[in-house]
Design an enzyme around this catalytic site. Structure first.
Site, PDB file in Angstrom:
ATOM      1  N   GLU A 261       0.820  -1.202   0.000  1.00 42.11           N
ATOM      2  CA  GLU A 261       0.000   0.000   0.000  1.00 42.11           C
ATOM      3  C   GLU A 261       0.864   1.267   0.000  1.00 42.11           C
ATOM      4  O   GLU A 261       1.791   1.396   0.813  1.00 42.11           O
ATOM      5  CB  GLU A 261      -0.936  -0.012   1.220  1.00 42.11           C
ATOM      6  CG  GLU A 261      -1.833   1.205   1.343  1.00 42.11           C
ATOM      7  CD  GLU A 261      -2.680   1.446   0.106  1.00 42.11           C
ATOM      8  OE1 GLU A 261      -3.250   0.473  -0.420  1.00 42.11           O
ATOM      9  OE2 GLU A 261      -2.780   2.609  -0.341  1.00 42.11           O
ATOM     10  N   THR A 305      -6.011   2.569  -5.401  1.00 41.07           N
ATOM     11  CA  THR A 305      -5.789   1.126  -5.259  1.00 41.07           C
ATOM     12  C   THR A 305      -6.566   0.335  -6.304  1.00 41.07           C
ATOM     13  O   THR A 305      -6.044  -0.594  -6.921  1.00 41.07           O
ATOM     14  CB  THR A 305      -6.225   0.645  -3.862  1.00 41.07           C
ATOM     15  OG1 THR A 305      -5.346   1.190  -2.894  1.00 41.07           O
ATOM     16  CG2 THR A 305      -6.170  -0.870  -3.756  1.00 41.07           C
TER      17      THR A 305
HETATM   18  C1  GP9 Z   1      -8.709  -0.093   1.405  1.00 47.76           C
HETATM   19  C2  GP9 Z   1      -7.726   0.221   0.389  1.00 47.76           C
HETATM   20  C3  GP9 Z   1      -7.366   1.647   0.230  1.00 47.76           C
HETATM   21  O1  GP9 Z   1      -9.379  -1.286   1.268  1.00 47.76           O
HETATM   22  O2  GP9 Z   1      -7.250  -0.724  -0.412  1.00 47.76           O
HETATM   23  O3  GP9 Z   1      -7.471   2.112  -1.058  1.00 47.76           O
HETATM   24  P1  GP9 Z   1      -6.838   3.504  -1.506  1.00 47.76           P
HETATM   25  O4  GP9 Z   1      -7.371   4.568  -0.590  1.00 47.76           O
HETATM   26  O5  GP9 Z   1      -5.352   3.363  -1.364  1.00 47.76           O
HETATM   27  O6  GP9 Z   1      -7.237   3.667  -2.896  1.00 47.76           O
HETATM   28 MN    MN Z   2      -3.844   2.193  -2.193  1.00 47.02          MN
END
Ligand code: GP9
Ligand code: MN
Length: 686
Positions: A261, A305
């Site tokens: 992340e 994400t």
């Molecule tokens: C939460 C996550 C966050 O499930 O995967 O996504 P983002 O804010 O990084 O797009």
């Molecule tokens: Mn993300």
């Protein structure tokens, strides 16, 4: 003197005066907000003029509606519209601060994720000066309250209202004409919302965005099988042969994708106070059997994400606005990695994530992608101190995942999505094992801390894979999904990088994220090839020796000798080893120097690249927005039926915990491997 008096009397005692007062204040404040709260990068006199002009026409048009009503109503209507416009402006100030982008209708409508993203962190990012956006409304309310502004009871002649609206429309036309002159194809070929706001203003942007959303659904209805033919024609003509030497070198191996992340490339080998921030990842990055890519970029748009996932699973881009996975994940037809691997090579496919299953519409989109299993927060034990921000802390998530992982029939294709290293980078004291950086930017300084934590969690997972012997049978793919430090932290970024300044060019280079592919015996090395997330799937399929004929993919094998090395950004910017395009300017990628007097070849090169970038983005959009894969599939591919998949807890558990002779659990003679996962997570200490 008399004139001034008369003028102010007119402003406060007539409806037209009132309207002009409201419009004038709105105009002024919007312009101030443009200059102070957004970075729109208006360059040259024409852009400056347009930036100044653009709040006026739409404000006049909308607020002018009050003129058509009687009595108090007229004033109320103007004020309500004023409030709505201001609220939109205000929301965008907050959204922009973190995402360097404007809110879009589809992101508000479909995911709730944006609201979620903001909701969690609003306290951290809101500034007292943001509320000045409402200052003019407050002032007008006071003037009304103290009866400085007197209501004009009767309605003006209808003609006046029409005249005002006509002037507004004429101004709008003028604005549009001048804008299109300065930047042709503004409404059709520009993928950057910043441009729309800079040229046309935040209200017109909202309309254009809404229109595009509506157009997208119309496009879906209109699309037909000839559309996919032209897309395929383009892809065939631009196809790049994968690297033969790497074909099938990881055939039959498990695939474990670890989604890091918000993890940026600069963290690799980065030191803070003499300490490596990510020692485990660094080691993997430099390992002999790891293919590492030093010039690999994230290519996400607003879908963050989910855009990264869309690219990795499908080699299709996210959309210009909103999240493709949210808007189209439920209903569209896909030919995604899990389905391909399951159909061609008998893989069992799963995603594990310690966050809510509904986030980014995952619980629907994964069915369309053909994932057998999706284990999300509901499938994990959650206690108050286990959870932070968006999900379980990574160490706890990995530790608990092992219970499921060991049950998966092999070969498996498993994606694990981490989340602790997510904005606003908070971590409880017990888990802090490196101090915050000291840039003074509160949203930035926790970044090394959560990244360090993520790295430790990865270290624990890797150790488990080694202990269980899974490591030998698995191809590891680790990648950072997108930036962690957005383009709104230039000063702090400069400090982190020990640079004097941090420019827009630097920010583009800052979009590098790691991509590491590791397997026992794999011929590794740090590659300098330029590429991005769109390229991961073709690269992976080649390593696994999976047939790719006829797949609609916009990326190509990163190891190919003919890799084009043109990395598109979702807003139309790009990076190549030679050129970088950022907010409409071109730079020499090597030196970072802005190109000014273009040579003939430079001009030609750049126009070819621009063309390729915009064409591919537009074609990919057409595939998603027209749901074009419903018209076509490679002859070896069977259509995925989302209804075949059920992520209900009981159903999943029954399937997963049934006897699977190829699972790690079975191979260990029905002995769990959970005790082989060692963690120092303080929450799990007895
Ligand atoms: C939460 C996550 C966050 O499930 O995967 O996504 P983002 O804010 O990084 O797009
Ligand atoms: Mn993300």
């Amino acid at each position: 003197m008399l004139r001034i008096k008369r003028g102010s009397h007119w402003l406060t005692h007539t409806r037209l005066g009132f309207l002009l007062l409201v419009v004038g204040l709105f105009w002024l404040k919007t312009y101030i907000i443009y200059q102070t709260k957004f970075t729109l990068g208006a360059t040259g006199p024409m852009q400056q003029v347009l930036l100044f002009l653009n709040p006026l026409p739409s404000a006049l048009l909308l607020l002018g509606a009050g003129l058509f009503f009687k009595g108090r109503k007229a004033y109320w209507i103007t004020l309500i519209i004023d409030f709505a416009l201001t609220f939109w402006l205000f929301s965008n100030i907050l959204y922009y601060r973190e995402f360097s982008n404007f809110l879009s209708i589809s992101i508000i409508k479909t995911s709730g994720s944006a609201a979620d993203n903001l909701g969690k962190s609003i306290a951290g990012i809101i500034l007292p000066t943001d509320f000045l956006a409402f200052a003019d409304l407050a002032m007008i309310a006071l003037l009304l309250g103290f009866k400085v502004i007197k209501l004009q009871p009767h309605r003006d002649r209808f003609r006046i209202g029409v005249l005002v609206e006509a002037i507004a429309i004429a101004l709008l036309g003028l604005n549009l004409g001048l804008a299109n002159n300065d930047r042709s194809g503004l409404l059709t070929r520009v993928f950057d919302n910043n441009y729309l706001v800079k040229y046309l203003g935040i209200n017109v942007y909202a309309v254009v965005d809404g229109f595009k959303t509506a157009q997208a659904s119309a496009q879906m209805a209109k699309a037909n099988s000839s559309d996919i033919r032209s897309v395929r024609r383009y892809l065939r003509a631009n196809a790049v042969a994968p690297n033969k030497a790497y074909h099938g070198v990881a055939k039959g191996k498990n695939v474990l994708i670890i989604h890091l992340e918000s993890f940026q490339q600069f963290l690799i080998d980065y030191k803070w106070q003499g300490k490596e921030v990510t020692p485990n990842l660094n080691k993997l990055y430099h390992a002999k059997h790891t293919l590492s890519f030093a010039n690999f970029f994230n290519q996400v748009g607003q879908g963050k994400t989910s855009d990264a996932e869309m690219m990795l699973e499908n080699s299709l881009f996210g959309l210009q606005s909103g999240s493709a996975m949210s808007s189209y994940g439920t209903t569209n037809t896909f030919q995604s990695a899990p389905a391909i691997l399951s159909q061609q090579a008998g893989y069992t496919t799963a995603v594990m994530h310690g966050g809510a299953g509904s986030f980014w519409n995952r619980n629907n989109a994964y069915k369309s992608f053909g994932y057998h299993y999706f284990l999300s927060l509901d499938d994990y034990v959650n206690k108050p101190n286990y959870y932070i921000g968006y999900g379980l802390k990574d160490k706890i998530f990995f530790k608990q995942s092992v219970e499921y992982l060991e049950r998966l029939p092999q070969p498996f294709y498993l994606k694990m999505i981490t989340v602790t290293n997510h904005y606003p980078y908070q971590l409880d004291l017990k888990n802090q094992t490196i101090s915050k950086t000291k840039t003074g930017d509160a949203t930035v300084d926790g970044y090394v801390q959560t990244a360090h934590y993520l790295d430790q969690a990865i270290g624990e997972l890797l150790a488990y894979l080694k202990r269980t012997g899974l490591m030998k049978r698995t191809l590891l793919v680790l990648y950072g999904d997108h930036y962690g430090i957005s383009g709104n932290h230039h000063e702090a970024s400069a400090q982190l990088l020990h640079q004097k300044a941090f420019t827009d060019f630097d920010n583009l280079q800052f979009q590098r994220v790691p991509l590491m592919i590791h397997a026992n015996g794999l011929k590794g090395g740090i590659k300098s090839t330029y590429g991005g997330e769109i390229d991961v799937l073709p690269t992976l399929l080649n390593l696994l020796g999976i047939r790719q004929t006829g797949l609609v993919q916009f990326g190509h094998d990163l190891l190919s000798h003919d890799a084009p090395q043109i990395v598109a950004q979702r807003n139309g910017d790009f990076i190549t080893p030679q050129y970088s395009k950022v907010v409409g300017d071109y730079y020499d990628t090597k030196t970072g120097r802005k190109l000014q007097n273009f040579s003939r070849t430079q001009k030609k090169d750049i126009s070819v690249i621009n063309n390729k970038v915009t064409t591919e983005l537009a074609l990919s959009d057409r595939v998603i927005q027209g749901n074009l894969l419903r018209f076509y599939r490679p002859n070896w591919f069977q259509r995925v039926k989302p209804a075949d998949y059920d992520y209900n807890r009981q159903v999943q558990m029954r399937q997963l915990f049934a006897k699977h002779p190829t699972s790690l659990y079975a191979q260990r003679h029905d002995k769990s491997s959970q005790n082989l996962f060692k963690t120092d997570a303080p929450e799990l200490k007895k």
